[in-house]
Design a protein around this motif. Sequence first.
Motif, PDB file in Angstrom:
ATOM      1  N   LEU A  75      11.216   6.333  13.163  1.00  0.00           N
ATOM      2  CA  LEU A  75      10.302   6.557  12.043  1.00  0.00           C
ATOM      3  C   LEU A  75      10.939   7.259  10.848  1.00  0.00           C
ATOM      4  O   LEU A  75      10.877   6.768   9.718  1.00  0.00           O
ATOM      5  N   LEU A  76      11.539   8.403  11.058  1.00  0.00           N
ATOM      6  CA  LEU A  76      12.095   9.165   9.931  1.00  0.00           C
ATOM      7  C   LEU A  76      13.258   8.441   9.266  1.00  0.00           C
ATOM      8  O   LEU A  76      13.378   8.442   8.036  1.00  0.00           O
ATOM      9  N   VAL A  77      14.095   7.822  10.063  1.00  0.00           N
ATOM     10  CA  VAL A  77      15.212   7.058   9.503  1.00  0.00           C
ATOM     11  C   VAL A  77      14.658   5.932   8.625  1.00  0.00           C
ATOM     12  O   VAL A  77      15.082   5.752   7.478  1.00  0.00           O
ATOM     13  N   ASN A  78      13.688   5.196   9.141  1.00  0.00           N
ATOM     14  CA  ASN A  78      13.127   4.070   8.400  1.00  0.00           C
ATOM     15  C   ASN A  78      12.423   4.500   7.119  1.00  0.00           C
ATOM     16  O   ASN A  78      12.569   3.856   6.077  1.00  0.00           O
ATOM     17  N   TYR A  79      11.652   5.576   7.168  1.00  0.00           N
ATOM     18  CA  TYR A  79      10.952   6.051   5.966  1.00  0.00           C
ATOM     19  C   TYR A  79      11.944   6.443   4.875  1.00  0.00           C
ATOM     20  O   TYR A  79      11.808   6.051   3.719  1.00  0.00           O
TER      21      TYR A  79
ATOM     22  N   PHE B 255      14.085   5.576  -0.437  1.00  0.00           N
ATOM     23  CA  PHE B 255      15.186   5.849  -1.361  1.00  0.00           C
ATOM     24  C   PHE B 255      16.145   4.681  -1.582  1.00  0.00           C
ATOM     25  O   PHE B 255      17.029   4.775  -2.421  1.00  0.00           O
ATOM     26  N   TRP B 256      15.968   3.571  -0.848  1.00  0.00           N
ATOM     27  CA  TRP B 256      16.850   2.437  -1.082  1.00  0.00           C
ATOM     28  C   TRP B 256      16.064   1.155  -1.358  1.00  0.00           C
ATOM     29  O   TRP B 256      16.205   0.552  -2.411  1.00  0.00           O
ATOM     30  N   VAL B 257      15.210   0.736  -0.427  1.00  0.00           N
ATOM     31  CA  VAL B 257      14.532  -0.553  -0.576  1.00  0.00           C
ATOM     32  C   VAL B 257      13.541  -0.546  -1.739  1.00  0.00           C
ATOM     33  O   VAL B 257      13.554  -1.440  -2.575  1.00  0.00           O
ATOM     34  N   PHE B 258      12.686   0.467  -1.793  1.00  0.00           N
ATOM     35  CA  PHE B 258      11.634   0.498  -2.799  1.00  0.00           C
ATOM     36  C   PHE B 258      11.924   1.485  -3.926  1.00  0.00           C
ATOM     37  O   PHE B 258      11.019   1.913  -4.632  1.00  0.00           O
TER      38      PHE B 258
ATOM     39  N   ILE C  25       0.781  -1.239   0.000  1.00  0.00           N
ATOM     40  CA  ILE C  25       0.000   0.000   0.000  1.00  0.00           C
ATOM     41  C   ILE C  25       0.814   1.292   0.000  1.00  0.00           C
ATOM     42  O   ILE C  25       0.281   2.326  -0.359  1.00  0.00           O
ATOM     43  N   THR C  26       2.058   1.242   0.425  1.00  0.00           N
ATOM     44  CA  THR C  26       2.832   2.478   0.519  1.00  0.00           C
ATOM     45  C   THR C  26       3.752   2.668  -0.680  1.00  0.00           C
ATOM     46  O   THR C  26       3.790   3.733  -1.281  1.00  0.00           O
ATOM     47  N   PHE C  27       4.497   1.649  -1.010  1.00  0.00           N
ATOM     48  CA  PHE C  27       5.447   1.698  -2.116  1.00  0.00           C
ATOM     49  C   PHE C  27       5.077   0.621  -3.129  1.00  0.00           C
ATOM     50  O   PHE C  27       4.625  -0.444  -2.751  1.00  0.00           O
ATOM     51  N   SER C  28       5.306   0.897  -4.369  1.00  0.00           N
ATOM     52  CA  SER C  28       5.105  -0.128  -5.392  1.00  0.00           C
ATOM     53  C   SER C  28       6.371  -0.950  -5.482  1.00  0.00           C
ATOM     54  O   SER C  28       7.442  -0.402  -5.721  1.00  0.00           O
TER      55      SER C  28
ATOM     56  N   TRP D 172      12.997  -8.292   0.743  1.00  0.00           N
ATOM     57  CA  TRP D 172      12.792  -8.470   2.182  1.00  0.00           C
ATOM     58  C   TRP D 172      14.105  -8.300   2.945  1.00  0.00           C
ATOM     59  O   TRP D 172      14.145  -7.605   3.965  1.00  0.00           O
ATOM     60  N   VAL D 173      15.169  -8.922   2.454  1.00  0.00           N
ATOM     61  CA  VAL D 173      16.472  -8.787   3.112  1.00  0.00           C
ATOM     62  C   VAL D 173      16.903  -7.321   3.117  1.00  0.00           C
ATOM     63  O   VAL D 173      17.362  -6.800   4.140  1.00  0.00           O
ATOM     64  N   SER D 174      16.738  -6.641   1.997  1.00  0.00           N
ATOM     65  CA  SER D 174      17.078  -5.214   1.917  1.00  0.00           C
ATOM     66  C   SER D 174      16.269  -4.425   2.938  1.00  0.00           C
ATOM     67  O   SER D 174      16.785  -3.523   3.607  1.00  0.00           O
ATOM     68  N   TYR D 175      14.994  -4.733   3.055  1.00  0.00           N
ATOM     69  CA  TYR D 175      14.118  -4.024   3.992  1.00  0.00           C
ATOM     70  C   TYR D 175      14.568  -4.258   5.428  1.00  0.00           C
ATOM     71  O   TYR D 175      14.664  -3.310   6.215  1.00  0.00           O
ATOM     72  N   ILE D 176      14.847  -5.512   5.784  1.00  0.00           N
ATOM     73  CA  ILE D 176      15.280  -5.825   7.147  1.00  0.00           C
ATOM     74  C   ILE D 176      16.604  -5.120   7.454  1.00  0.00           C
ATOM     75  O   ILE D 176      16.772  -4.529   8.528  1.00  0.00           O
ATOM     76  N   VAL D 177      17.536  -5.140   6.505  1.00  0.00           N
ATOM     77  CA  VAL D 177      18.814  -4.446   6.695  1.00  0.00           C
ATOM     78  C   VAL D 177      18.575  -2.949   6.840  1.00  0.00           C
ATOM     79  O   VAL D 177      19.121  -2.297   7.730  1.00  0.00           O
ATOM     80  N   ALA D 178      17.722  -2.406   5.969  1.00  0.00           N
ATOM     81  CA  ALA D 178      17.429  -0.968   6.012  1.00  0.00           C
ATOM     82  C   ALA D 178      16.765  -0.580   7.331  1.00  0.00           C
ATOM     83  O   ALA D 178      17.118   0.435   7.935  1.00  0.00           O
TER      84      ALA D 178
END
Length: 136
Positions: free
Chosen positions: A113-117, A122-125, A55-58, A69-75
Amino acid sequence: MIVQFFRFGVVGVIGFLVDSAVLYAMLWLSMGFMSGRFVSFLCAATATWVINRRITFSPSAHRSVLREWVSYIVAMSGGGVVNLLCYRLVMSSFHYQTYLPLLAVGAGSIAGLLVNYTVAKFWVFRRPKHDPNPQN
Protein backbone atom coordinates in the motif's frame (compact mmCIF):
# COMPACT_ATOMS: atom_id res chain seq x y z
CA MET A 1 -3.20 14.67 1.36
CA ILE A 2 -4.97 12.65 4.09
CA VAL A 3 -8.21 12.64 2.08
CA GLN A 4 -6.27 11.56 -0.99
CA PHE A 5 -4.59 8.71 0.92
CA PHE A 6 -8.00 7.63 2.29
CA ARG A 7 -9.43 7.58 -1.25
CA PHE A 8 -6.41 5.59 -2.41
CA GLY A 9 -7.07 3.11 0.41
CA VAL A 10 -10.76 2.77 -0.52
CA VAL A 11 -9.78 2.16 -4.14
CA GLY A 12 -7.28 -0.38 -2.82
CA VAL A 13 -10.12 -2.27 -1.13
CA ILE A 14 -11.91 -2.41 -4.48
CA GLY A 15 -8.64 -3.61 -6.04
CA PHE A 16 -8.40 -6.27 -3.33
CA LEU A 17 -11.89 -7.51 -4.23
CA VAL A 18 -11.02 -7.61 -7.95
CA ASP A 19 -7.70 -9.29 -7.18
CA SER A 20 -9.32 -11.94 -4.99
CA ALA A 21 -12.20 -12.65 -7.38
CA VAL A 22 -9.91 -13.01 -10.39
CA LEU A 23 -7.46 -15.16 -8.41
CA TYR A 24 -10.19 -17.58 -7.35
CA ALA A 25 -11.46 -17.67 -10.95
CA MET A 26 -7.95 -18.50 -12.17
CA LEU A 27 -7.56 -21.19 -9.50
CA TRP A 28 -10.95 -22.62 -10.52
CA LEU A 29 -9.62 -22.74 -14.11
CA SER A 30 -6.67 -24.79 -12.77
CA MET A 31 -4.06 -22.05 -13.02
CA GLY A 32 -1.27 -22.23 -10.46
CA PHE A 33 -1.11 -20.00 -7.39
CA MET A 34 1.59 -17.73 -8.82
CA SER A 35 0.42 -17.57 -12.45
CA GLY A 36 -3.15 -16.98 -11.29
CA ARG A 37 -1.88 -14.28 -8.95
CA PHE A 38 -0.03 -12.58 -11.79
CA VAL A 39 -3.25 -12.38 -13.83
CA SER A 40 -5.27 -11.20 -10.83
CA PHE A 41 -2.68 -8.54 -9.96
CA LEU A 42 -2.75 -7.16 -13.49
CA CYS A 43 -6.56 -7.01 -13.46
CA ALA A 44 -6.61 -5.36 -10.03
CA ALA A 45 -3.93 -2.83 -11.01
CA THR A 46 -5.89 -1.89 -14.13
CA ALA A 47 -9.12 -1.52 -12.14
CA THR A 48 -7.45 0.67 -9.51
CA TRP A 49 -5.82 2.81 -12.19
CA VAL A 50 -9.22 3.53 -13.75
CA ILE A 51 -10.77 4.44 -10.40
CA ASN A 52 -7.77 6.32 -8.99
CA ARG A 53 -7.51 8.53 -12.05
CA ARG A 54 -11.18 9.48 -11.60
CA ILE A 55 -11.53 9.99 -7.84
CA THR A 56 -8.13 10.06 -6.16
CA PHE A 57 -5.79 11.89 -8.53
CA SER A 58 -6.58 14.28 -11.33
CA PRO A 59 -5.13 12.93 -14.56
CA SER A 60 -2.69 15.18 -16.32
CA ALA A 61 -3.84 16.53 -19.65
CA HIS A 62 -0.18 16.45 -20.72
CA ARG A 63 0.07 12.64 -20.86
CA SER A 64 -1.72 10.12 -23.05
CA VAL A 65 -4.05 7.64 -21.37
CA LEU A 66 -2.01 4.69 -22.64
CA ARG A 67 1.23 6.19 -21.37
CA GLU A 68 -0.39 6.89 -18.00
CA TRP A 69 -1.69 3.30 -17.76
CA VAL A 70 1.74 1.87 -18.62
CA SER A 71 3.35 4.21 -16.07
CA TYR A 72 0.81 3.09 -13.46
CA ILE A 73 1.36 -0.62 -14.14
CA VAL A 74 5.15 -0.14 -13.99
CA ALA A 75 4.81 1.94 -10.81
CA MET A 76 2.51 -0.58 -9.14
CA SER A 77 5.00 -3.30 -10.00
CA GLY A 78 7.27 -2.00 -7.23
CA GLY A 79 4.54 -2.47 -4.66
CA GLY A 80 3.48 -5.53 -6.64
CA VAL A 81 6.81 -7.22 -5.98
CA VAL A 82 6.36 -6.59 -2.24
CA ASN A 83 2.76 -7.77 -2.58
CA LEU A 84 3.66 -10.97 -4.45
CA LEU A 85 6.54 -11.83 -2.10
CA CYS A 86 4.23 -11.48 0.89
CA TYR A 87 1.57 -13.55 -0.92
CA ARG A 88 4.12 -16.29 -1.67
CA LEU A 89 5.36 -16.27 1.93
CA VAL A 90 1.86 -16.68 3.34
CA MET A 91 0.93 -19.37 0.79
CA SER A 92 4.05 -21.39 1.54
CA SER A 93 3.93 -20.95 5.33
CA PHE A 94 0.52 -22.41 6.09
CA HIS A 95 -1.42 -25.55 5.30
CA TYR A 96 -3.77 -24.85 2.39
CA GLN A 97 -7.33 -23.96 3.27
CA THR A 98 -9.97 -22.48 0.94
CA TYR A 99 -9.55 -19.04 2.52
CA LEU A 100 -5.72 -19.01 2.46
CA PRO A 101 -5.36 -17.29 -0.95
CA LEU A 102 -7.72 -14.55 0.27
CA LEU A 103 -5.62 -13.96 3.40
CA ALA A 104 -2.43 -14.04 1.33
CA VAL A 105 -3.80 -11.45 -1.14
CA GLY A 106 -4.86 -9.25 1.80
CA ALA A 107 -1.45 -9.46 3.45
CA GLY A 108 0.25 -8.64 0.16
CA SER A 109 -2.08 -5.71 -0.50
CA ILE A 110 -1.37 -4.15 2.88
CA ALA A 111 2.37 -4.66 2.42
CA GLY A 112 2.37 -2.86 -0.94
CA LEU A 113 0.00 0.00 0.00
CA LEU A 114 2.49 2.68 1.04
CA VAL A 115 4.89 1.92 -1.78
CA ASN A 116 2.07 2.10 -4.33
CA TYR A 117 0.58 5.34 -2.96
CA THR A 118 3.91 7.13 -2.93
CA VAL A 119 4.80 6.10 -6.46
CA ALA A 120 1.31 6.89 -7.80
CA LYS A 121 1.21 10.34 -6.22
CA PHE A 122 4.71 11.51 -7.03
CA TRP A 123 5.34 9.80 -10.38
CA VAL A 124 2.26 8.52 -12.24
CA PHE A 125 -0.19 11.32 -11.43
CA ARG A 126 2.30 14.11 -10.81
CA ARG A 127 1.50 17.48 -12.25
CA PRO A 128 3.93 19.57 -14.23
CA LYS A 129 5.27 22.48 -12.15
CA HIS A 130 3.51 24.96 -14.42
CA ASP A 131 0.08 23.23 -14.19
CA PRO A 132 -2.60 25.79 -13.23
CA ASN A 133 -4.82 23.08 -11.65
CA PRO A 134 -2.88 21.65 -8.68
CA GLN A 135 -3.87 18.32 -7.17
CA ASN A 136 -5.43 17.83 -3.73
